[in-house]
Design a protein around this motif. Structure first.
Motif, PDB file in Angstrom:
ATOM      1  N   ASN A  77     -38.260   2.518 -17.721  1.00  0.00           N
ATOM      2  CA  ASN A  77     -39.485   1.975 -17.128  1.00  0.00           C
ATOM      3  C   ASN A  77     -40.490   3.067 -16.763  1.00  0.00           C
ATOM      4  O   ASN A  77     -41.702   2.833 -16.751  1.00  0.00           O
ATOM      5  N   ILE A  78     -40.003   4.250 -16.471  1.00  0.00           N
ATOM      6  CA  ILE A  78     -40.903   5.358 -16.167  1.00  0.00           C
ATOM      7  C   ILE A  78     -41.752   5.703 -17.389  1.00  0.00           C
ATOM      8  O   ILE A  78     -42.926   6.068 -17.266  1.00  0.00           O
ATOM      9  N   PHE A  79     -41.166   5.525 -18.579  1.00  0.00           N
ATOM     10  CA  PHE A  79     -41.873   5.833 -19.813  1.00  0.00           C
ATOM     11  C   PHE A  79     -42.560   4.606 -20.402  1.00  0.00           C
ATOM     12  O   PHE A  79     -43.585   4.715 -21.070  1.00  0.00           O
ATOM     13  N   VAL A  80     -41.976   3.428 -20.177  1.00  0.00           N
ATOM     14  CA  VAL A  80     -42.529   2.182 -20.710  1.00  0.00           C
ATOM     15  C   VAL A  80     -42.655   1.182 -19.556  1.00  0.00           C
ATOM     16  O   VAL A  80     -41.793   0.331 -19.371  1.00  0.00           O
ATOM     17  N   PRO A  81     -43.716   1.280 -18.738  1.00  0.00           N
ATOM     18  CA  PRO A  81     -43.840   0.411 -17.555  1.00  0.00           C
ATOM     19  C   PRO A  81     -44.280  -0.997 -17.908  1.00  0.00           C
ATOM     20  O   PRO A  81     -45.326  -1.471 -17.501  1.00  0.00           O
ATOM     21  N   SER A  82     -43.442  -1.679 -18.676  1.00  0.00           N
ATOM     22  CA  SER A  82     -43.739  -3.045 -19.091  1.00  0.00           C
ATOM     23  C   SER A  82     -42.428  -3.777 -19.243  1.00  0.00           C
ATOM     24  O   SER A  82     -41.581  -3.384 -20.054  1.00  0.00           O
ATOM     25  N   GLY A  83     -42.241  -4.832 -18.455  1.00  0.00           N
ATOM     26  CA  GLY A  83     -41.001  -5.590 -18.542  1.00  0.00           C
ATOM     27  C   GLY A  83     -40.766  -6.147 -19.931  1.00  0.00           C
ATOM     28  O   GLY A  83     -39.666  -6.073 -20.473  1.00  0.00           O
ATOM     29  N   GLY A  84     -41.824  -6.725 -20.532  1.00  0.00           N
ATOM     30  CA  GLY A  84     -41.689  -7.285 -21.870  1.00  0.00           C
ATOM     31  C   GLY A  84     -41.451  -6.222 -22.919  1.00  0.00           C
ATOM     32  O   GLY A  84     -40.590  -6.361 -23.799  1.00  0.00           O
ATOM     33  N   GLY A  85     -42.220  -5.135 -22.846  1.00  0.00           N
ATOM     34  CA  GLY A  85     -42.043  -4.039 -23.796  1.00  0.00           C
ATOM     35  C   GLY A  85     -40.675  -3.399 -23.658  1.00  0.00           C
ATOM     36  O   GLY A  85     -40.044  -3.026 -24.652  1.00  0.00           O
ATOM     37  N   GLN A  86     -40.209  -3.270 -22.429  1.00  0.00           N
ATOM     38  CA  GLN A  86     -38.902  -2.672 -22.189  1.00  0.00           C
ATOM     39  C   GLN A  86     -37.787  -3.552 -22.730  1.00  0.00           C
ATOM     40  O   GLN A  86     -36.800  -3.059 -23.276  1.00  0.00           O
ATOM     41  N   TRP A  87     -37.950  -4.874 -22.583  1.00  0.00           N
ATOM     42  CA  TRP A  87     -36.941  -5.785 -23.128  1.00  0.00           C
ATOM     43  C   TRP A  87     -36.868  -5.652 -24.649  1.00  0.00           C
ATOM     44  O   TRP A  87     -35.790  -5.724 -25.236  1.00  0.00           O
ATOM     45  N   ALA A  88     -38.006  -5.427 -25.291  1.00  0.00           N
ATOM     46  CA  ALA A  88     -38.025  -5.252 -26.745  1.00  0.00           C
ATOM     47  C   ALA A  88     -37.233  -4.016 -27.156  1.00  0.00           C
ATOM     48  O   ALA A  88     -36.570  -4.007 -28.204  1.00  0.00           O
ATOM     49  N   VAL A  89     -37.279  -2.954 -26.343  1.00  0.00           N
ATOM     50  CA  VAL A  89     -36.571  -1.715 -26.655  1.00  0.00           C
ATOM     51  C   VAL A  89     -35.087  -1.830 -26.327  1.00  0.00           C
ATOM     52  O   VAL A  89     -34.222  -1.473 -27.129  1.00  0.00           O
ATOM     53  N   GLN A  90     -34.759  -2.331 -25.146  1.00  0.00           N
ATOM     54  CA  GLN A  90     -33.384  -2.306 -24.661  1.00  0.00           C
ATOM     55  C   GLN A  90     -32.612  -3.595 -24.859  1.00  0.00           C
ATOM     56  O   GLN A  90     -31.376  -3.583 -24.870  1.00  0.00           O
ATOM     57  N   GLY A  91     -33.327  -4.707 -25.022  1.00  0.00           N
ATOM     58  CA  GLY A  91     -32.673  -6.005 -25.106  1.00  0.00           C
ATOM     59  C   GLY A  91     -31.543  -6.095 -26.113  1.00  0.00           C
ATOM     60  O   GLY A  91     -30.430  -6.534 -25.776  1.00  0.00           O
ATOM     61  N   PRO A  92     -31.782  -5.703 -27.387  1.00  0.00           N
ATOM     62  CA  PRO A  92     -30.722  -5.838 -28.395  1.00  0.00           C
ATOM     63  C   PRO A  92     -29.455  -5.064 -28.042  1.00  0.00           C
ATOM     64  O   PRO A  92     -28.340  -5.557 -28.253  1.00  0.00           O
ATOM     65  N   ILE A  93     -29.599  -3.873 -27.490  1.00  0.00           N
ATOM     66  CA  ILE A  93     -28.438  -3.040 -27.163  1.00  0.00           C
ATOM     67  C   ILE A  93     -27.703  -3.596 -25.956  1.00  0.00           C
ATOM     68  O   ILE A  93     -26.465  -3.690 -25.949  1.00  0.00           O
ATOM     69  N   ILE A  94     -28.447  -3.978 -24.936  1.00  0.00           N
ATOM     70  CA  ILE A  94     -27.837  -4.473 -23.704  1.00  0.00           C
ATOM     71  C   ILE A  94     -27.082  -5.777 -23.951  1.00  0.00           C
ATOM     72  O   ILE A  94     -25.947  -5.960 -23.471  1.00  0.00           O
ATOM     73  N   THR A  95     -27.684  -6.699 -24.688  1.00  0.00           N
ATOM     74  CA  THR A  95     -27.031  -7.991 -24.929  1.00  0.00           C
ATOM     75  C   THR A  95     -25.811  -7.839 -25.831  1.00  0.00           C
ATOM     76  O   THR A  95     -24.797  -8.520 -25.631  1.00  0.00           O
ATOM     77  N   ASP A  96     -25.902  -6.944 -26.821  1.00  0.00           N
ATOM     78  CA  ASP A  96     -24.749  -6.706 -27.701  1.00  0.00           C
ATOM     79  C   ASP A  96     -23.585  -6.120 -26.897  1.00  0.00           C
ATOM     80  O   ASP A  96     -22.426  -6.534 -27.067  1.00  0.00           O
ATOM     81  N   ALA A  97     -23.883  -5.178 -26.008  1.00  0.00           N
ATOM     82  CA  ALA A  97     -22.836  -4.579 -25.169  1.00  0.00           C
ATOM     83  C   ALA A  97     -22.240  -5.615 -24.226  1.00  0.00           C
ATOM     84  O   ALA A  97     -21.023  -5.646 -24.009  1.00  0.00           O
ATOM     85  N   ALA A  98     -23.086  -6.472 -23.660  1.00  0.00           N
ATOM     86  CA  ALA A  98     -22.602  -7.507 -22.745  1.00  0.00           C
ATOM     87  C   ALA A  98     -21.639  -8.454 -23.451  1.00  0.00           C
ATOM     88  O   ALA A  98     -20.574  -8.799 -22.903  1.00  0.00           O
ATOM     89  N   GLN A  99     -21.995  -8.858 -24.664  1.00  0.00           N
ATOM     90  CA  GLN A  99     -21.123  -9.765 -25.417  1.00  0.00           C
ATOM     91  C   GLN A  99     -19.821  -9.085 -25.802  1.00  0.00           C
ATOM     92  O   GLN A  99     -18.757  -9.701 -25.788  1.00  0.00           O
ATOM     93  N   THR A 100     -19.889  -7.798 -26.147  1.00  0.00           N
ATOM     94  CA  THR A 100     -18.692  -7.052 -26.533  1.00  0.00           C
ATOM     95  C   THR A 100     -17.739  -6.863 -25.362  1.00  0.00           C
ATOM     96  O   THR A 100     -16.512  -6.991 -25.502  1.00  0.00           O
ATOM     97  N   LEU A 101     -18.294  -6.585 -24.188  1.00  0.00           N
ATOM     98  CA  LEU A 101     -17.475  -6.309 -23.000  1.00  0.00           C
ATOM     99  C   LEU A 101     -17.167  -7.557 -22.179  1.00  0.00           C
ATOM    100  O   LEU A 101     -16.476  -7.485 -21.165  1.00  0.00           O
ATOM    101  N   GLY A 102     -17.685  -8.712 -22.601  1.00  0.00           N
ATOM    102  CA  GLY A 102     -17.411  -9.951 -21.884  1.00  0.00           C
ATOM    103  C   GLY A 102     -18.203 -10.087 -20.595  1.00  0.00           C
ATOM    104  O   GLY A 102     -17.769 -10.777 -19.658  1.00  0.00           O
ATOM    105  N   VAL A 103     -19.376  -9.456 -20.525  1.00  0.00           N
ATOM    106  CA  VAL A 103     -20.249  -9.549 -19.357  1.00  0.00           C
ATOM    107  C   VAL A 103     -21.251 -10.677 -19.579  1.00  0.00           C
ATOM    108  O   VAL A 103     -21.723 -10.897 -20.696  1.00  0.00           O
ATOM    109  N   SER A 104     -21.578 -11.396 -18.538  1.00  0.00           N
ATOM    110  CA  SER A 104     -22.558 -12.474 -18.630  1.00  0.00           C
ATOM    111  C   SER A 104     -23.895 -11.924 -19.118  1.00  0.00           C
ATOM    112  O   SER A 104     -24.453 -10.988 -18.521  1.00  0.00           O
ATOM    113  N   VAL A 105     -24.414 -12.501 -20.193  1.00  0.00           N
ATOM    114  CA  VAL A 105     -25.708 -12.056 -20.728  1.00  0.00           C
ATOM    115  C   VAL A 105     -26.838 -12.304 -19.720  1.00  0.00           C
ATOM    116  O   VAL A 105     -27.697 -11.434 -19.521  1.00  0.00           O
ATOM    117  N   PRO A 106     -26.880 -13.483 -19.054  1.00  0.00           N
ATOM    118  CA  PRO A 106     -27.910 -13.674 -18.019  1.00  0.00           C
ATOM    119  C   PRO A 106     -27.866 -12.605 -16.935  1.00  0.00           C
ATOM    120  O   PRO A 106     -28.909 -12.152 -16.451  1.00  0.00           O
TER     121      PRO A 106
END
Length: 449
Positions: free
Chosen positions: A363-392
């Motif tokens: 967020n320090i480099f990309v101060p945009s919630g939507g823009g940040q989700w575009a960058v990190q969303g795919p990795i975070i959700t894939d890791a959550a599904q792999t580790l059995g963590v709630s995606v929400p």
């Protein structure tokens, strides 16, 4: 906190302007990409030029999102300038006769507004802080104005858990870019989850009390602001088609139609979809209708637009810089590298925690919630599904991290600084203290739930 404290002196002397910070972050991002990302085989020696191409490409990629962000801020400002909200602010300032009381009340109301809309909270908080200072100046009261300004900015540490939260609203749509991987996640699983409701409650209870405590311990001084002179009223001659501009009936009818269409969406949304229709365009549409309706004429609405539009100048000129930074992080793989680094050391318990920290860093480099989700969303959700963590839960962890470091990143403070006439280095010493309080709350909630 005394004005001569080493902490205040250090922060105030070290911080440049927000625009300079954006330029420095651009240079730092390019340097980190050069050092840590893989170079394409056909551009081993020309990689610096390739990174500049990434930056130039990203520079123009968020124009639609920039317009949405500018509109949500402008229309939120316009709503704050309506007679209804103006009366509310003027009445509240009567209770702000000391720094402690003012800091408590401004922060409390600003946080409440942040759950409605981030643009509204930012501008309402700024106008509230400015009105408190003007009232104190007229009555000869001494206040710590920078602390009051920080209180008017604190909603930006809470907004992503409210109705304008970019990441939760994005995944609630039926056509978001990760719908094939995670499906549609309604806001009843994110914004209205027990974890987020508890987190929001703690923010409302604890943060204003911290501001009250800081107000009790801080040194106050006389306020010296240029007061706006009231212009003499005169009877304007309205001719011909100008009657439409000043017509209350036409303006209110137009505003009612827009608000009706916005409310109608609640009833025509299919059952089971929850409040997935609430997105940035929906909120802007509703704010537009409310602005016209509550101002009572097109003429007054447009005057408010002219007054509000200056606050979006920082977004319009700096957002492309941050979009360029996002381009470098996205196309070079630097953003993914940051997320993957945190994911690699995570397990089912620590993933939400590291998601929060990685989101705060990005967020320090990309101060945009939507823009940040575009960058990190795919990795975070894939890791959550792999580790059995709630995606929400992972979505909310990213949201908390994104909003947390707004207290360190002065980009979104630009409208507030313009309205209050404060400088970033005035409010950041206090906002960084509040950031540590927010961090404690967010970490506790992510561990408990």
């Amino acid at each position: 906190m005394r004005e001569e404290s080493l902490y205040l002196k250090f922060v105030k002397n070290m911080l440049p302007s927000p625009f300079s910070i954006a330029v420095l972050l651009t240079l730092l991002t390019a340097l980190l990409a050069l050092m840590f990302t893989d170079r394409p085989e056909n551009a081993v020696y020309s990689y610096p030029i390739v990174i500049l191409d990434y930056w130039q490409t990203g520079f123009w990629e968020l124009l639609e999102f920039t317009m949405q962000m500018a509109l949500i801020l402008i229309l939120g400002h316009v709503l704050a300038l309506t007679p209804l909200f103006n009366k509310l602010i003027n009445r509240l300032t009567l209770y702000c006769d000391s720094t402690a009381k003012a800091a408590f009340l401004v922060s409390f109301i600003t946080i409440l507004m942040s759950f409605i809309n981030w643009g509204l909270c930012l501008v309402f908080g700024a106008i509230f802080a400015r009105k408190v200072a003007e009232n104190a100046q007229q009555n000869g009261w001494k206040l710590n104005y920078p602390l009051i300004g920080a209180a008017g900015y604190v909603g930006m540490m809470c907004w992503h858990g409210g109705f304008s939260g970019s990441a939760p609203l994005t995944v609630s749509g039926t056509d978001h870019f990760l719908v094939n991987q995670i499906g549609t996640i309604g806001i009843e699983e994110t914004l209205f989850s027990t974890m987020n409701l508890t987190t929001s409650g703690l923010l409302i209870l604890i943060v204003p009390m911290v501001f009250y405590f800081l107000g009790k311990r801080s040194a106050s001084s006389e306020i010296n602001l240029p007061l706006v002179k009231k212009t003499e009223k005169y009877q304007e001659v309205i001719k011909g088609g100008e009657r439409i501009d000043h017509s209350k009936i036409i303006a209110m009818a137009f505003g009612v139609v827009i608000c009706f269409m916005a409310v109608r969406q609640i009833y025509i949304t299919p059952k089971g979809a929850g409040l997935s229709f609430i997105g940035l365009n929906y909120i802007n549409f509703f704010l537009f209708g409310l602005g016209v309706l509550l101002h009572g004429s097109f003429h007054k609405f447009l005057l408010a637009i002219q007054s509000a539009i200056g606050g979006a100048a920082g977004i319009l000129i700096q957002f492309p810089l941050y979009a360029g930074i996002m381009g470098i992080m996205n196309y070079s793989g630097l953003g993914a590298l940051v997320s993957e680094g945190f994911v690699e050391i995570s397990n089912a318990t620590t993933l939400p925690i590291f998601t929060l920290f990685s989101a705060g860093l990005v967020n320090i480099f990309v101060p945009s919630g939507g823009g940040q989700w575009a960058v990190q969303g795919p990795i975070i959700t894939d890791a959550a599904q792999t580790l059995g963590v709630s995606v929400p839960k992972a979505v909310m962890a990213l949201s908390y991290g994104d909003q947390l470091t707004n207290m360190l990143q002065p980009f979104w403070a630009l409208p507030l600084l313009g309205i209050t006439k404060l400088k970033a280095k005035d409010i950041l010493p206090y906002s960084m203290i509040i950031m540590s309080v927010g961090l404690l709350i967010f970490l506790t909630m992510l561990l408990v739930f």
